[in-house]
Every structure is written in C-alpha cells, then in structure tokens.
Design a protein around this motif. Structure first.
Motif, mmCIF file in Angstrom:
data_model
loop_
_atom_site.group_PDB
_atom_site.id
_atom_site.type_symbol
_atom_site.label_atom_id
_atom_site.label_comp_id
_atom_site.label_asym_id
_atom_site.label_seq_id
_atom_site.Cartn_x
_atom_site.Cartn_y
_atom_site.Cartn_z
ATOM 1 N N PHE A 156 0.835 -1.199 0.000
ATOM 2 C CA PHE A 156 0.000 0.000 0.000
ATOM 3 C C PHE A 156 0.875 1.257 0.000
ATOM 4 N N ALA A 157 1.918 1.255 0.850
ATOM 5 C CA ALA A 157 2.834 2.398 0.909
ATOM 6 C C ALA A 157 3.573 2.580 -0.420
ATOM 7 N N LEU A 158 3.941 1.464 -1.055
ATOM 8 C CA LEU A 158 4.608 1.539 -2.357
ATOM 9 C C LEU A 158 3.683 2.195 -3.386
ATOM 10 N N GLY A 159 2.405 1.797 -3.356
ATOM 11 C CA GLY A 159 1.437 2.403 -4.265
ATOM 12 C C GLY A 159 1.297 3.894 -4.035
ATOM 13 N N LEU A 160 1.261 4.306 -2.756
ATOM 14 C CA LEU A 160 1.180 5.736 -2.441
ATOM 15 C C LEU A 160 2.406 6.478 -2.972
ATOM 16 N N ASN A 161 3.563 5.858 -2.800
ATOM 17 C CA ASN A 161 4.795 6.487 -3.307
ATOM 18 C C ASN A 161 4.780 6.631 -4.820
ATOM 19 N N LYS A 162 4.289 5.608 -5.498
ATOM 20 C CA LYS A 162 4.316 5.611 -6.970
ATOM 21 C C LYS A 162 3.392 6.667 -7.565
ATOM 22 N N ILE A 163 2.253 6.954 -6.908
ATOM 23 C CA ILE A 163 1.344 7.950 -7.498
ATOM 24 C C ILE A 163 1.779 9.378 -7.164
ATOM 25 N N GLY A 164 2.752 9.516 -6.238
ATOM 26 C CA GLY A 164 3.398 10.813 -6.049
ATOM 27 C C GLY A 164 2.762 11.777 -5.073
ATOM 28 N N GLY A 165 1.616 11.438 -4.487
ATOM 29 C CA GLY A 165 0.949 12.373 -3.590
ATOM 30 C C GLY A 165 1.747 12.677 -2.337
ATOM 31 N N ILE A 166 2.298 11.635 -1.739
ATOM 32 C CA ILE A 166 3.075 11.819 -0.510
ATOM 33 C C ILE A 166 4.324 12.650 -0.798
ATOM 34 N N SER A 167 4.985 12.368 -1.924
ATOM 35 C CA SER A 167 6.187 13.130 -2.281
ATOM 36 C C SER A 167 5.867 14.614 -2.457
ATOM 37 N N THR A 168 4.696 14.893 -3.030
ATOM 38 C CA THR A 168 4.275 16.290 -3.203
ATOM 39 C C THR A 168 4.130 16.981 -1.852
ATOM 40 N N MET A 169 3.494 16.282 -0.893
ATOM 41 C CA MET A 169 3.303 16.865 0.442
ATOM 42 C C MET A 169 4.641 17.050 1.158
ATOM 43 N N GLY A 182 -6.956 1.063 14.617
ATOM 44 C CA GLY A 182 -6.841 0.395 15.910
ATOM 45 C C GLY A 182 -5.570 -0.423 16.035
ATOM 46 N N SER A 183 -4.620 -0.173 15.144
ATOM 47 C CA SER A 183 -3.380 -0.952 15.126
ATOM 48 C C SER A 183 -2.178 -0.049 14.925
ATOM 49 N N GLY A 184 -1.227 -0.099 15.852
ATOM 50 C CA GLY A 184 0.019 0.637 15.678
ATOM 51 C C GLY A 184 0.871 0.028 14.587
ATOM 52 N N ASN A 185 0.813 -1.293 14.453
ATOM 53 C CA ASN A 185 1.592 -1.970 13.414
ATOM 54 C C ASN A 185 1.130 -1.589 12.020
ATOM 55 N N ALA A 186 -0.191 -1.637 11.795
ATOM 56 C CA ALA A 186 -0.720 -1.332 10.467
ATOM 57 C C ALA A 186 -0.358 0.084 10.060
ATOM 58 N N ALA A 187 -0.519 1.021 10.985
ATOM 59 C CA ALA A 187 -0.224 2.422 10.679
ATOM 60 C C ALA A 187 1.261 2.622 10.390
ATOM 61 N N PHE A 188 2.118 2.090 11.257
ATOM 62 C CA PHE A 188 3.543 2.352 11.099
ATOM 63 C C PHE A 188 4.111 1.670 9.865
ATOM 64 N N PHE A 189 3.721 0.438 9.610
ATOM 65 C CA PHE A 189 4.282 -0.258 8.457
ATOM 66 C C PHE A 189 3.734 0.283 7.142
ATOM 67 N N ALA A 190 2.557 0.884 7.177
ATOM 68 C CA ALA A 190 2.007 1.464 5.951
ATOM 69 C C ALA A 190 2.748 2.732 5.549
ATOM 70 N N PHE A 191 3.146 3.545 6.534
ATOM 71 C CA PHE A 191 3.686 4.865 6.214
ATOM 72 C C PHE A 191 5.168 5.050 6.566
#
Length: 458
Positions: A329-342, A373-382
């Motif tokens: 999921f994080a890789l997909g976010l990186n590829k579409i460029g939105g996070i990099s823009t922010m 409700g998960s620290g793991n899901a949040a941290f590993f996603a971003f």
C-alpha cells in the motif's frame, strides 16, 4: 495535485473498510495494487527495470513478490521468532512468573493514585518482554486490577492505566522498533538504547504523572467512590488470578533474549555478534533445559514446546501478512506521487520545514493508528516515507523515526477499536468510549513529551 487527491482517497478507503471490520491485510493489498495500476498508466513502473517481467500486469504482482522476498527472511522471521518465544513463555508459566514478581512490590503501596502511576511504570517494563498489548492487558486485569480496586481506585481509572501499559512499542521484541531500526540503518539494540531510550524515559515519566493527575481529576469530577465493598473484582484473589505461574526463577526466562542482545551488542561486547533470532534460539534451548530439569516430565515439556511453532504461525497470519500488505500500500502511495508532493511542500518552508514535516508525519501516523486500531498497520504502511521526509529537511532519520514510531503505539491506545481497549473495557463492563475518555488526555501528554524529548536528545 492529482497524486495528493488519490492519496487522500486511498487513505479514506482504507479507513472506511477497516472501520467496517474488513480484513485489513487484504484491503491494504487490493488498494495498493489499484494504486500501482494507476501509477503505471501515468508513466511510473511498478518495479525496477531489472526485476520487470516485461508485462505490466505481472509487474504489479512482481512488486508484491519482491516485498515478500525482502521481508520474510529478515523482519518477518524476527517477528515470528519473537512470537513463538512469547507464546512458549506463556505456555510454561514464565510470563505469569514475571508478572507475579513485578506485582509483589505494588501490594505494599497504600496510596491509590501513587499505586496507579507505578502500575503503569511496572506494566511498561513488563511490555519489554510480553510484547502483546492485549495479552499484557489481560494478564494485568487478572492480577493488578483487583488490587487497585480494593485500594479504592475507581474501576475506570484502573482500567485506563492497564490499557496504556503497552502504549510505547519499545525494545528488540517490538516489530515496530525492528522496522524503525531498519529504516535508520541500525541494529535494533542500538536503536533501542540510543534512539528510544532517552525519549522513552521522559515519556514514561510523563505518562505516570499524567495518570496520577488525570485519573484523580476524572474521579473527583464524576464523584467516583471506592468500590472495594461492592465490586466483584475486589473479591478476586491476586494469587488465584496468577495460578499456573512457574517457579519464581522462571521470571528471568522471558528476559533472556534482551539480556543476551544487550551483552553481545556493539555497545557492550563487540567480540561476539549475535542476531535477534539466534539470541531467541539460544534462549529457547536454555529455557527448555531448565523446564525439563524443573518438571522432570520430558514428554510434557516436549509437547509444550509445540507452542513455539503455534506462535510463529499465528503471528504470520496476523502481523507479518499485515506488514507486507501495508508496505505494498505504501509503495502504491509512493508511486502515485501524492506523498512526495506533500513532503516537498513541507520541505520548501525554510525555517518551519522541520516542524511542519514532523507534524505532517505525526498526524498521518496518529490518524491511521486511531482509525485502524493498530500501531503496526499504521507504522508499516507509512514508515517507508520517513527517510525521504527526514532527508528533505536535512535532519537525521533517527530524529524523525523515533517520535513517529512511538506515536503509533500511543495513538493505538486512543482508538475505541484497538484490541486492548476492547478487551479491557469488556472485562470491566465499560464501553470503549468510556475508557478512551480516560486514556486520550494522558496519551496527548505522551505525544507532546515524546516529540519534545526527541527534538532535545536526537
């Protein structure tokens, strides 16, 4: 701008499905795959040219394959080994022995709110070795909760403290800490001592003090009465709650991996190099020998050791699968460029760049942890975004990773759908909302202190 909109939409979709109780790993996987397809049609390849299958649809699947190949032999194996060790410690009664040993000094304290504060400190110490927030919460509900209620602490205050005892993901046994150390290019013990150590000490002190004043204020405001005479919990026998604990010396067994890792680390003795998995295997062998010599039932001891592999399998389905899917999921976010823009927008704010970047990453992590409700899901996603974010404002990765990583666990304790919140509130007869009303003020203090101490020490 399109990338930012797609990023926000993807995060919103994940939040919606998780709140609706869909299985998080598959949701993260599916949305990640969709993002990779979108990225391909905007001219961004899903994988590097050397790994390409030469067909774009297969390349999307190849991206997931590459993540699994990179994670399962390293981080995945570490997490499974720790989980197997933890389940085995529980099976032979060593975890209960550790809790029993730590609880004894608390029984001598007669000031309810001092006891409340110290309960958190003791619980956070135990969390270094019992790395399941739900498991630790249940253990403390069975052992410490009756003691707190019997001394006049309200049920809600006692539950709030116990629910927060694992709010900081600390030490080599934490999967978030392992991932953070990997991002910083450090071994997990060095990350724990030099990175987390000074920040965690300040944060633990602030949480303990926060509980003292916040829970006392709530109790007075709500007119809470001591319920020792009426509450069924007050009649519970603490020793009975810890029935099944092993001999007193079993309490040291859950600490063996941490002890070995610290001793044979670059910080203490460089002559021997010991990996996390090797330290756990050595600890398991020592534990098995001690258990056989103590119980003198070779067949039963061998049968109990099955818990090691049961724990490894269970954590693969719950945590390791979540990690790999979150990273896609994080890789997909990186590829579409939105996070990099922010990130670039925050970096362009010259004097305020560091503060803005820290706030942006903290908000993303805290919102994601509360929603899932998960620290793991949040941290590993971003978390894959953190090195780029740190370098864009010219700060060490460690200075950004530590407060953001700790915030994921802190925010989990503010979520009404977190496992530990649901478990503790269910036992006490409270609603999750009633419980997080008591945890949120203290956790806000924890976030502020962890960020401030990170800026000072790192």
């Amino acid at each position: 701008m399109l990338g930012v909109i797609l990023t926000l939409a993807a995060i919103g979709l994940v939040a919606y499905f998780v709140i609706k109780n869909y299985y998080p790993p598959i949701i993260l996987l599916l949305i990640g795959l969709v993002l990779l397809f979108i990225a391909y049609f905007t001219g961004v390849a899903p994988v590097a040219a050397k790994n390409s299958t030469h067909f774009f649809a297969f390349d999307v699947a190849q991206a997931f394959t590459d993540l699994m190949k990179g994670r399962l032999p390293g981080l995945g194996l570490n997490i499974m080994a720790i989980a197997g060790f933890a389940v085995y410690m529980d099976r032979i009664g060593a975890s209960k022995s550790l809790v029993k040993l730590c609880v004894k000094p608390l029984q001598a304290i007669r000031s309810p709110y001092v006891l409340l504060a110290l309960t958190y400190v003791v619980g956070q110490f135990i969390a270094l070795f019992v790395n399941s927030a739900v498991g630790l919460g249940l253990l403390l509900m069975a052992s410490v909760y009756p003691l707190l209620v019997a001394l006049g602490v309200s049920r809600t205050s006692a539950a709030a403290v116990i629910a927060t005892t694992c709010c900081l993901d600390l030490g080599p046994s934490s999967s978030n800490a392992m991932r953070a150390a990997d991002l910083c290019g450090m071994d997990v013990v060095t990350y724990f001592i030099q990175g987390q150590g000074p920040v965690a000490l300040c944060t633990i002190a602030s949480v303990a003090i926060g509980h003292f004043f916040v829970q006392r204020w709530f109790d007075r405001r709500e007119g809470a009465k001591a319920n020792a005479e009426n509450g069924p919990e007050s009649t519970m026998d603490v020793d009975k709650a810890l029935e099944g604990a092993g001999p007193a010396y079993y309490a040291i067994l859950p600490m063996l991996p941490l002890f070995l890792l610290v001793i044979f680390s670059p910080l203490v003795y460089k002559g021997i190099k010991l990996s996390l998995v090797t330290a756990i295997i050595v600890s398991l062998i020592i534990t098995l020998v001690i258990d056989i010599l103590t119980r003198r039932d070779f067949k039963q001891c061998c049968k109990d050791s099955q818990a090691i592999f049961e724990g490894m399998g269970k954590v693969f389905t719950s945590t390791v699968s979540l990690i790999v899917c979150a990273e896609l999921f994080a890789l997909g976010l990186n590829k579409i460029g939105g996070i990099s823009t922010m990130i670039q927008a925050a970096a362009s704010m010259q004097n305020a760049g560091l503060v803005i970047m820290l706030l942006v990453m903290l908000v993303i992590m805290i919102v994601a942890a509360i929603v899932t409700g998960s620290g793991n899901a949040a941290f590993f996603a971003f978390s894959p975004l953190l090195p780029e974010a740190a370098s864009s404002v010219g700060i060490p990765t460690l200075a950004l990773v530590v407060p953001v990583q700790l915030s994921a666990g802190i925010a989990r304790t503010m979520s009404p759908i977190a496992g530990v919140i649901i478990a503790v509130s269910g036992i006490t007869g409270l609603t999750p909302i009633d419980l997080i009303r008591r945890t949120i003020p203290v956790m806000i203090i924890a976030v502020v202190v962890s960020v401030a101490s990170s800026l000072i020490f790192l």
